[in-house]
Enzyme design. Structure first.
Site, PDB file in Angstrom:
ATOM      1  N   LYS A 273       0.858  -1.188   0.000  1.00 17.03           N
ATOM      2  CA  LYS A 273       0.000   0.000   0.000  1.00 17.03           C
ATOM      3  C   LYS A 273       0.891   1.236   0.000  1.00 17.03           C
ATOM      4  CE  LYS A 273      -3.170   2.680   2.985  1.00 17.03           C
ATOM      5  NZ  LYS A 273      -4.039   2.695   4.193  1.00 17.03           N
ATOM      6  N   ASP A 278      -2.415  10.291   3.508  1.00 17.60           N
ATOM      7  CA  ASP A 278      -3.824   9.916   3.680  1.00 17.60           C
ATOM      8  C   ASP A 278      -4.521  10.945   4.560  1.00 17.60           C
ATOM      9  OD1 ASP A 278      -6.268   8.707   3.927  1.00 17.60           O
ATOM     10  OD2 ASP A 278      -5.566   7.065   5.240  1.00 17.60           O
ATOM     11  N   LYS A 285      -9.961  13.067   7.981  1.00 19.23           N
ATOM     12  CA  LYS A 285      -9.486  12.654   9.297  1.00 19.23           C
ATOM     13  C   LYS A 285      -9.445  13.863  10.235  1.00 19.23           C
ATOM     14  CE  LYS A 285      -6.415   8.826   7.979  1.00 19.23           C
ATOM     15  NZ  LYS A 285      -7.120   7.783   8.732  1.00 19.23           N
ATOM     16  N   ASP A 296       1.693   6.378   5.533  1.00 22.27           N
ATOM     17  CA  ASP A 296       0.709   5.437   4.994  1.00 22.27           C
ATOM     18  C   ASP A 296       1.219   4.716   3.740  1.00 22.27           C
ATOM     19  OD1 ASP A 296      -1.692   4.208   5.535  1.00 22.27           O
ATOM     20  OD2 ASP A 296      -2.914   5.659   4.421  1.00 22.27           O
ATOM     21  N   ASP A 355     -12.065   7.288   3.613  1.00 20.12           N
ATOM     22  CA  ASP A 355     -10.859   7.042   4.410  1.00 20.12           C
ATOM     23  C   ASP A 355     -10.474   5.554   4.420  1.00 20.12           C
ATOM     24  OD1 ASP A 355      -8.692   7.635   5.980  1.00 20.12           O
ATOM     25  OD2 ASP A 355      -9.830   7.958   7.829  1.00 20.12           O
ATOM     26  N   GLU A 357      -9.321   3.833   2.083  1.00 25.37           N
ATOM     27  CA  GLU A 357      -8.795   3.935   0.712  1.00 25.37           C
ATOM     28  C   GLU A 357      -7.732   2.878   0.407  1.00 25.37           C
ATOM     29  OE1 GLU A 357      -7.562   5.519   3.189  1.00 25.37           O
ATOM     30  OE2 GLU A 357      -5.441   5.097   2.874  1.00 25.37           O
ATOM     31  N   ARG A 359      -7.629  -0.339   0.922  1.00 30.16           N
ATOM     32  CA  ARG A 359      -8.192  -1.525   0.276  1.00 30.16           C
ATOM     33  C   ARG A 359      -8.603  -1.233  -1.164  1.00 30.16           C
ATOM     34  NH1 ARG A 359     -12.650  -1.795   4.955  1.00 30.16           N
ATOM     35  NH2 ARG A 359     -10.942  -0.704   6.000  1.00 30.16           N
TER      36      ARG A 359
HETATM   37  N1  BES Z   1      -4.203   4.558   6.878  1.00 30.77           N
HETATM   38  C1  BES Z   1      -5.367   4.362   7.640  1.00 30.77           C
HETATM   39  C2  BES Z   1      -5.184   3.364   8.784  1.00 30.77           C
HETATM   40  C3  BES Z   1      -4.347   3.859   9.930  1.00 30.77           C
HETATM   41  C4  BES Z   1      -4.844   4.763  10.825  1.00 30.77           C
HETATM   42  C5  BES Z   1      -3.088   3.354  10.111  1.00 30.77           C
HETATM   43  C6  BES Z   1      -4.067   5.181  11.888  1.00 30.77           C
HETATM   44  C7  BES Z   1      -2.310   3.762  11.182  1.00 30.77           C
HETATM   45  C8  BES Z   1      -2.810   4.690  12.064  1.00 30.77           C
HETATM   46  C9  BES Z   1      -6.485   3.825   6.760  1.00 30.77           C
HETATM   47  O1  BES Z   1      -6.500   4.307   5.473  1.00 30.77           O
HETATM   48  C10 BES Z   1      -7.761   4.246   7.391  1.00 30.77           C
HETATM   49  O2  BES Z   1      -7.994   5.419   7.472  1.00 30.77           O
HETATM   50  N2  BES Z   1      -8.559   3.283   7.808  1.00 30.77           N
HETATM   51  C11 BES Z   1      -9.776   3.567   8.467  1.00 30.77           C
HETATM   52  C12 BES Z   1     -10.803   2.574   7.981  1.00 30.77           C
HETATM   53  C13 BES Z   1     -12.206   2.879   8.434  1.00 30.77           C
HETATM   54  C14 BES Z   1     -12.697   4.120   7.747  1.00 30.77           C
HETATM   55  C15 BES Z   1     -13.075   1.710   8.112  1.00 30.77           C
HETATM   56  C16 BES Z   1      -9.569   3.453   9.962  1.00 30.77           C
HETATM   57  O3  BES Z   1      -8.837   2.574  10.389  1.00 30.77           O
HETATM   58  O4  BES Z   1     -10.092   4.280  10.682  1.00 30.77           O
HETATM   59 ZN    ZN Z   2      -4.704   4.876   4.727  1.00 28.22          ZN
HETATM   60 MN    MN Z   3      -7.486   6.128   5.280  1.00 32.02          MN
END
Ligand code: BES
Ligand code: ZN
Ligand code: MN
Length: 501
Positions: A273, A278, A285, A296, A355, A357, A359
């Site tokens: 990834k 992000d 966020k 990210d 968010d 993204e 996947r």
């Molecule tokens: N890159 C983030 C995941 C992340 C967050 C990694 C904080 C490390 C620290 C990912 O893209 C994300 O935002 N995932 C969301 C998914 C949710 C919207 C289902 C998350 O984990 O909040």
């Molecule tokens: Zn992310």
């Molecule tokens: Mn994200």
């Protein structure tokens, strides 16, 4: 560049600035009589006095009185723990190797390490044991000397160390030299991953990554790279990946490395990834610690690091490394919650949260790699905050559609010390991705967020043995030590080189 070598000759002691030895409890590990009787006495007294605790990694430093011609300034003793016969996984050796690295770093010149007498129960032969020791030491030292100064030129390296000599039994020096070489290449791969991860978002866009990939491929004849730009991805109908980049001025890139270390037709594939920043997109966020979303792309960085290590060490394997690079931004052209996109696989996706993204870029990359008819596919991603809730920041999350593959990865995780734990991918979780407007939604709700993210990916990985590593908690550190860790390069390298045997 630090020079490493292993030898049975003890002449190196006299020409070194520092001498490192090991203790197990209150006993010196080495049987080597080469250090002068003064030194041996000094060490024995220090150990008898209890100055060194019995905790692995603890260190005592004895400063030598400066004689006229005496070059040796420091004698260092590193604690291995209760016994020099290390058990499975040998965490204490890794800890001790870190201490060796820390203590050596500041030595101006040469360091001599007396490394005989340490053995790990994982190895039946003394040669394998020595090879492993060499690798552990060199990896630890390379990791310890890395500094980030690309955008902070005032940060200068404090490393004065030039040469490390390991004194081992004659029959094992060759294997130890091989191990030292592997450890150095691997350490440098880890450091490449850290460097890319640490680069700020404005210094590491998808185009920057593509350029760095091309530069890497130029260095190694067995490595080639192909970069797919937006047009190429449109032709392939990668509607999901492209939807993530829609809000950004930065063009997304799909970077495809191919390393031909052997003639095997089917490669092992790693997919990273590569969200270079992000923001969350329209599902923005919160502001706190958002800077950390420059990390990210650490999954992508681990692909770079692993490819470099494979090349540098000439591993006899066919490996494809893919990086799905994009920047996730909000704007008037950005994807909106509720938008439906069509992935390269033909499956449609309702994007309920922009968010989620990672996947969305990975799913098209997974469909893309079908063309290689891979032996195995591992994706590496800072995918879910939920993984940090589940496993904290010590442990990678592992999910797989193939238990034999999962077990190989867990074995590699153990021998590389890259802590990893498997989570289930039971069918029951799939239902949470149901959408009334598309084949699936891109989020599954609050429960088991790490697993439902993997469920989403599994729908694009039906044609091969696939595993997913969620490195959200492990890829970087926050706080005063903020910085990329280079995980899980060591695990990936270990897995891939095990397949080479
Ligand atoms: N890159 C983030 C995941 C992340 C967050 C990694 C904080 C490390 C620290 C990912 O893209 C994300 O935002 N995932 C969301 C998914 C949710 C919207 C289902 C998350 O984990 O909040
Ligand atoms: Zn992310
Ligand atoms: Mn994200």
């Amino acid at each position: 560049m630090i020079q490493y070598n292993a030898t049975h000759l003890s002449t190196a002691i006299a020409s070194s600035e520092a001498l490192i030895t090991f203790a197990a409890g209150k006993k010196l590990v080495s049987q080597n009589q080469a250090p002068s009787s003064d030194i041996q006495l000094l060490l024995k007294e220090a150990l008898d006095s209890g100055a060194l605790t019995e905790k692995a990694g603890d260190v005592i430093q004895l400063h030598c009185l400066q004689g006229e011609k005496a070059q040796l300034q420091k004698i260092i003793c590193v604690q291995l723990g209760k016994s020099a016969k290390l058990g499975h996984e040998a965490k204490s050796l890794r800890t001790a190797a870190q201490s060796v690295a820390r203590a050596s770093k500041s030595v101006n010149g040469k360091v001599c390490v007396i490394a005989d007498g340490i053995s790990c129960s994982d190895f039946k032969s003394a040669t394998d044991n020595a090879r492993w020791l060499g690798q552990q030491f060199a990896t630890a030292i390379e990791k310890a000397i890395y500094i980030y100064n690309t955008t902070k030129p005032s940060e200068k390296s404090k490393t004065r160390l030039k040469k490390l000599t390991f004194i081992a039994n004659k029959a094992q020096t060759r294997a130890m030299n091989e191990g030292l070489k592997t450890g150095r290449g691997l350490g440098q791969g880890i450091n490449l991953a850290r460097e890319l991860g640490n680069l700020p978002g404005n210094h590491c866009t998808p185009s920057d990554l593509a350029q760095k990939a091309q530069a890497l491929a130029k260095q190694y004849p067995k490595l080639s790279v192909k970069v797919l730009n937006q047009k190429a991805m449109e032709r392939l109908k990668m509607g999901s990946l492209l939807s993530v980049a829609r809000g950004s001025a930065e063009e997304p890139k799909l970077i495809v490395f191919e390393y031909k270390g052997s003639n095997e037709k089917s490669p092992h594939v790693i997919v990273g990834k590569g969200i270079t920043f992000d923001t969350g997109g329209i599902s923005l966020k919160p502001g706190a610690a958002m800077d950390e979303m420059k990390f990210d792309m650490c999954g992508a960085a681990s692909v770079f690091g692993c490819m470099q290590a494979l090349c540098a060490l000439d591993v006899k394997k066919h490996v494809v490394g893919v990086v799905a690079a994009a920047e996730n931004m909000p704007s008037s052209t950005a994807t909106k919650p509720g938008d439906v996109v069509t992935s390269m696989s033909g499956q449609t996706i309702e994007i309920l949260n922009t968010d989620a993204e990672g996947r969305l870029v990975l799913c098209d990359a997974l469909t893309y790699v079908e063309r290689f008819e891979p032996k195995s596919v591992i994706d590496i991603a800072t995918l879910t905050g939920a993984c940090i809730i589940a496993l904290g920041s010590h442990t990678n999350g592992l999910m797989s559609n193939n238990q034999a593959l999962a077990e190989k990865i867990l074995a590699a995780a153990k021998s590389s010390g890259d802590l990893t734990w498997q989570l289930p991918l039971f069918d029951e979780y799939q239902a949470s991705l149901k959408s009334n407007f598309a084949d699936m939604a891109n989020i599954g709700g609050r429960e088991a967020g790490t697993i439902t993210a993997a469920c989403f990916l599994s729908r694009f990985a039906k044609k091969f043995a696939w595993a997913h590593l969620d490195i959200a908690g492990t890829a970087w550190k926050s706080g005063a030590q903020k910085g990329a860790t280079g995980r899980p390069v060591e695990l990936l390298f270990e897995y891939l080189s095990q397949q080479a045997k």
